[in-house]
Design an enzyme around this catalytic site. Structure first.
Site, PDB file in Angstrom:
ATOM      1  N   PHE A   1      12.059   7.895   1.212  1.00  0.00           N
ATOM      2  CA  PHE A   1      11.565   6.545   1.535  1.00  0.00           C
ATOM      3  C   PHE A   1      12.110   5.489   0.581  1.00  0.00           C
ATOM      4  O   PHE A   1      11.358   4.719  -0.006  1.00  0.00           O
ATOM      5  CB  PHE A   1      10.024   6.512   1.545  1.00  0.00           C
TER       6      PHE A   1
ATOM      7  N   ASP B   1       4.784  -5.675 -11.920  1.00  0.00           N
ATOM      8  CA  ASP B   1       4.177  -6.985 -12.166  1.00  0.00           C
ATOM      9  C   ASP B   1       4.833  -8.074 -11.322  1.00  0.00           C
ATOM     10  O   ASP B   1       4.186  -9.047 -10.948  1.00  0.00           O
ATOM     11  CB  ASP B   1       4.279  -7.369 -13.659  1.00  0.00           C
TER      12      ASP B   1
ATOM     13  N   GLU C   1       4.628   0.105  -3.097  1.00  0.00           N
ATOM     14  CA  GLU C   1       4.346  -0.515  -4.415  1.00  0.00           C
ATOM     15  C   GLU C   1       2.915  -0.233  -4.865  1.00  0.00           C
ATOM     16  O   GLU C   1       2.251  -1.085  -5.453  1.00  0.00           O
ATOM     17  CB  GLU C   1       4.602  -2.034  -4.372  1.00  0.00           C
ATOM     18  N   GLY C   2       2.446   0.981  -4.579  1.00  0.00           N
ATOM     19  CA  GLY C   2       1.076   1.373  -4.936  1.00  0.00           C
ATOM     20  C   GLY C   2       0.158   1.083  -3.755  1.00  0.00           C
ATOM     21  O   GLY C   2       0.047  -0.065  -3.318  1.00  0.00           O
TER      22      GLY C   2
HETATM   23  C1  LIG Z   1       8.470   2.146   4.730  1.00  0.00           C
HETATM   24  C2  LIG Z   1       8.329   2.657   3.333  1.00  0.00           C
HETATM   25  C3  LIG Z   1       9.177   2.183   2.349  1.00  0.00           C
HETATM   26  C4  LIG Z   1       9.063   2.682   1.040  1.00  0.00           C
HETATM   27  N1  LIG Z   1       9.946   2.252   0.082  1.00  0.00           N
HETATM   28  C5  LIG Z   1       9.949   2.853  -1.140  1.00  0.00           C
HETATM   29  C6  LIG Z   1      10.956   2.549  -2.107  1.00  0.00           C
HETATM   30  O1  LIG Z   1      11.796   1.680  -1.913  1.00  0.00           O
HETATM   31  N2  LIG Z   1      10.962   3.257  -3.265  1.00  0.00           N
HETATM   32  C7  LIG Z   1      10.046   4.228  -3.547  1.00  0.00           C
HETATM   33  O2  LIG Z   1      10.108   4.824  -4.610  1.00  0.00           O
HETATM   34  N3  LIG Z   1       9.052   4.519  -2.659  1.00  0.00           N
HETATM   35  C8  LIG Z   1       8.989   3.857  -1.474  1.00  0.00           C
HETATM   36  N4  LIG Z   1       8.012   4.174  -0.545  1.00  0.00           N
HETATM   37  C9  LIG Z   1       7.020   5.190  -0.880  1.00  0.00           C
HETATM   38  C10 LIG Z   1       5.651   4.595  -1.181  1.00  0.00           C
HETATM   39  O3  LIG Z   1       5.667   3.895  -2.392  1.00  0.00           O
HETATM   40  C11 LIG Z   1       4.637   5.754  -1.163  1.00  0.00           C
HETATM   41  O4  LIG Z   1       4.477   6.130   0.176  1.00  0.00           O
HETATM   42  C12 LIG Z   1       3.310   5.384  -1.774  1.00  0.00           C
HETATM   43  O5  LIG Z   1       3.450   5.233  -3.158  1.00  0.00           O
HETATM   44  C13 LIG Z   1       2.221   6.433  -1.515  1.00  0.00           C
HETATM   45  O6  LIG Z   1       2.649   7.691  -1.837  1.00  0.00           O
HETATM   46  P1  LIG Z   1       2.502   8.909  -0.793  1.00  0.00           P
HETATM   47  O7  LIG Z   1       3.056   8.413   0.507  1.00  0.00           O
HETATM   48  O8  LIG Z   1       3.089  10.120  -1.379  1.00  0.00           O
HETATM   49  O9  LIG Z   1       0.950   9.060  -0.603  1.00  0.00           O
HETATM   50  P2  LIG Z   1      -0.087   9.966  -1.471  1.00  0.00           P
HETATM   51  O10 LIG Z   1       0.086   9.664  -2.923  1.00  0.00           O
HETATM   52  O11 LIG Z   1       0.086  11.374  -1.025  1.00  0.00           O
HETATM   53  O12 LIG Z   1      -1.441   9.373  -0.979  1.00  0.00           O
HETATM   54  C14 LIG Z   1      -1.997   9.665   0.314  1.00  0.00           C
HETATM   55  C15 LIG Z   1      -3.299   8.880   0.432  1.00  0.00           C
HETATM   56  O13 LIG Z   1      -4.210   9.277  -0.623  1.00  0.00           O
HETATM   57  C16 LIG Z   1      -4.625   8.134  -1.378  1.00  0.00           C
HETATM   58  N5  LIG Z   1      -4.778   8.483  -2.790  1.00  0.00           N
HETATM   59  C17 LIG Z   1      -3.872   9.116  -3.584  1.00  0.00           C
HETATM   60  N6  LIG Z   1      -4.354   9.236  -4.843  1.00  0.00           N
HETATM   61  C18 LIG Z   1      -5.586   8.664  -4.847  1.00  0.00           C
HETATM   62  C19 LIG Z   1      -6.582   8.465  -5.848  1.00  0.00           C
HETATM   63  N7  LIG Z   1      -6.402   8.864  -7.108  1.00  0.00           N
HETATM   64  N8  LIG Z   1      -7.747   7.828  -5.485  1.00  0.00           N
HETATM   65  C20 LIG Z   1      -7.939   7.395  -4.201  1.00  0.00           C
HETATM   66  N9  LIG Z   1      -7.023   7.563  -3.219  1.00  0.00           N
HETATM   67  C21 LIG Z   1      -5.852   8.174  -3.529  1.00  0.00           C
HETATM   68  C22 LIG Z   1      -3.515   7.126  -1.187  1.00  0.00           C
HETATM   69  O14 LIG Z   1      -3.977   5.788  -1.396  1.00  0.00           O
HETATM   70  C23 LIG Z   1      -3.098   7.364   0.266  1.00  0.00           C
HETATM   71  O15 LIG Z   1      -3.956   6.675   1.131  1.00  0.00           O
HETATM   72  C24 LIG Z   1       8.069   3.644   0.729  1.00  0.00           C
HETATM   73  C25 LIG Z   1       7.191   4.075   1.734  1.00  0.00           C
HETATM   74  C26 LIG Z   1       7.309   3.611   3.010  1.00  0.00           C
HETATM   75  C27 LIG Z   1       6.366   4.105   4.066  1.00  0.00           C
END
Ligand SMILES: Cc1cc2nc3c(=O)[nH]c(=O)nc-3n(C[C@H](O)[C@H](O)[C@H](O)COP(=O)(O)OP(=O)(O)OC[C@H]3O[C@@H](n4cnc5c(N)ncnc54)[C@H](O)[C@@H]3O)c2cc1C
Length: 425
Positions: free
Chosen positions: A178, A276, A402-403
């Site tokens: 991603f 930030d 971005e989180g």
């Molecule tokens: C279209 C798109 C573009 C992106 N672009 C980039 C990019 O340019 N660079 C990059 O590095 N990444 C990118 N990402 C990745 C994105 O930053 C991640 O998807 C995001 O950080 C969440 O990580 P995950 O998908 O692994 O979800 P997970 O970490 O597996 O989380 C799944 C769910 O659990 C929740 N959760 C997790 N931990 C906790 C907690 N401690 N307390 C409460 N709830 C929690 C989350 O909020 C989420 O709802 C992109 C994603 C998408 C979909």
């Protein structure tokens, strides 16, 4: 610090231009690029590039000047000069995302990579890596943090960087997923990607470092182009690193091996500084989508004779009028928080709390607003005849990248309540 919510003079001309691009170039092709995923919005890119190139040049000049002042002992402690770069970015992104959020994400420029290089790079690295964005044809920067097993928990990244003492090169191995604009940066232009890798997975966050990877690096391949729910014009790819060798100086911020090897350094703190500026940018994009959906819905409802009367007592409002006012209030609240986060950064103040706050508020607001707009417009809202269903699909990403909303809420809570990462997770 007092914050003005008026648009700075220097931003006014820029805002007129971006509004014009949004109306005349982006909005008319929004549906086309939604339905032709992986095609590039070339007219938009060509139109906006000269302007972005100018912004990149000015920002680099200012960043180098700031670094030079900080390095001069006599000027340490001088009053910080107020810039309007971040506030300008908020207006630009809000306007362009009103035009189309997916096309906006194809905007050429250093983007998140630039934010990381500005945040933790040395002056020499800023010149070396960012000058390209101020010259020549369109180029893209990207940031690769997320991995198949590491999203919200960034300490779980497994992409490794090992130093080859014989050649003094870093060897990268691992997979990033991603990555926004990853193909544009590495395969379709002379851009770059900032890749987060670990020097030692056992060190967790303390072992993480940002590395700059440039096009044509052997061992770097783009392995997948994502098919997405929304922002379908945006380029989102997976990148695999197999013994990819990069020069020693491509590690951001730290010129000496001694410093690189020590615990702490500019690893995870560097990522935080990048957020930030990037979190308010995401909030601004959410605001643009929210404004588009709400204004369109208000117009359609007004055509049906449903308008919100000015200064009507609350108990005289219908349920729909009440909904419209609530959406308006949420959008304005998110806007004020976003401008505040950007203005603090322009003033050189800490804004980590405000950056997370505006991201949470704007991501949630736009998700709810666009869903409500689909609902209020009935079957037409769900139809592809209008862009409202698309705005609903485009909105959700702002609550994810971005989180996520949950992670940024945790950050806000920790900072307000004074809890550590370990105490509140
Ligand atoms: C279209 C798109 C573009 C992106 N672009 C980039 C990019 O340019 N660079 C990059 O590095 N990444 C990118 N990402 C990745 C994105 O930053 C991640 O998807 C995001 O950080 C969440 O990580 P995950 O998908 O692994 O979800 P997970 O970490 O597996 O989380 C799944 C769910 O659990 C929740 N959760 C997790 N931990 C906790 C907690 N401690 N307390 C409460 N709830 C929690 C989350 O909020 C989420 O709802 C992109 C994603 C998408 C979909």
């Amino acid at each position: 610090m007092p914050i003005s919510f008026e648009m700075p003079e220097s931003v006014k001309n820029q805002s007129q231009l971006t509004q014009m691009v949004a109306e005349q170039v982006m909005r008319p092709s929004a549906r086309y690029y939604d339905e032709h995923e992986h095609e590039r919005p070339t007219t938009f890119i060509e139109f906006i590039w000269p302007f972005m190139k100018g912004m990149e040049a000015a920002n680099l000049k200012q960043s180098l000047k700031r670094a030079q002042k900080e390095d001069t002992p006599a000027s340490k402690g001088d009053a910080k000069k107020q810039s309007s770069f971040q506030v300008g970015m908020i207006h630009l992104i809000e306007n362009l995302s009103w035009g189309d959020a997916g096309i906006y994400l194809c905007i050429p420029g250093s983007a998140l990579a630039g934010a990381a290089i500005h945040a933790v790079g040395t002056s020499q690295q800023k010149e070396r890596f960012l000058n390209r964005f101020a010259h020549g044809g369109p180029k893209w920067g990207a940031m690769a943090m997320t991995e198949p097993q590491a999203g919200s928990d960034t300490s779980a990244i497994r992409t490794t960087a090992k130093l080859d003492p014989e050649t003094n090169e870093w060897i990268l191995n691992g997979e990033k997923i991603f990555v926004t604009s990853g193909s544009l940066a590495l395969a379709e232009s002379d851009g770059l990607v900032v890749v987060w890798a670990t020097l030692d997975p056992k060190l967790g966050r303390a072992g993480m470092r940002p590395f700059v990877v440039e096009p044509n690096t052997p061992g770097v391949s783009i392995t997948k182009k994502e098919h997405k729910l929304g922002i379908r014009a945006s380029d989102t790819v997976s990148i695999v690193f197999e013994d990819a060798r990069i020069p020693y100086d491509n590690i951001l911020g730290s010129p000496e091996l001694k410093q690189v090897a020590q615990k702490g350094g500019k690893g995870f703190k560097g990522a935080m500084k990048t957020f930030d500026s990037s979190r308010p940018w995401v909030a601004a994009s959410a605001l643009g989508v929210g404004r588009a959906a709400l204004a369109f819905t208000r117009e359609r409802l007004a055509d049906e004779g449903i308008a919100v009367p000015e200064a009507a007592p609350y108990h005289r409002l219908s349920a729909i009028q009440n909904d419209l006012l609530e959406m308006e209030a949420n959008l304005k609240g998110a806007w004020l928080l976003t401008i505040r986060a950007a203005a603090l950064m322009d003033a050189g103040e800490s804004n980590s709390l405000e950056a997370s706050m505006c991201k949470v508020k704007a991501g949630k607001a736009v998700t709810l607003i666009t869903q409500k707009c689909v609902e209020l417009l009935g079957p037409l809202g769900y139809s592809r005849e209008l862009l409202v269903e698309k705005w609903m699909r485009d909105a959700k990403i702002n609550d994810i990248f971005e989180g996520t909303g949950q992670i940024n809420t945790l950050i806000v809570a920790r900072r307000i309540l004074g809890y550590s990462r370990r105490e509140l997770k």
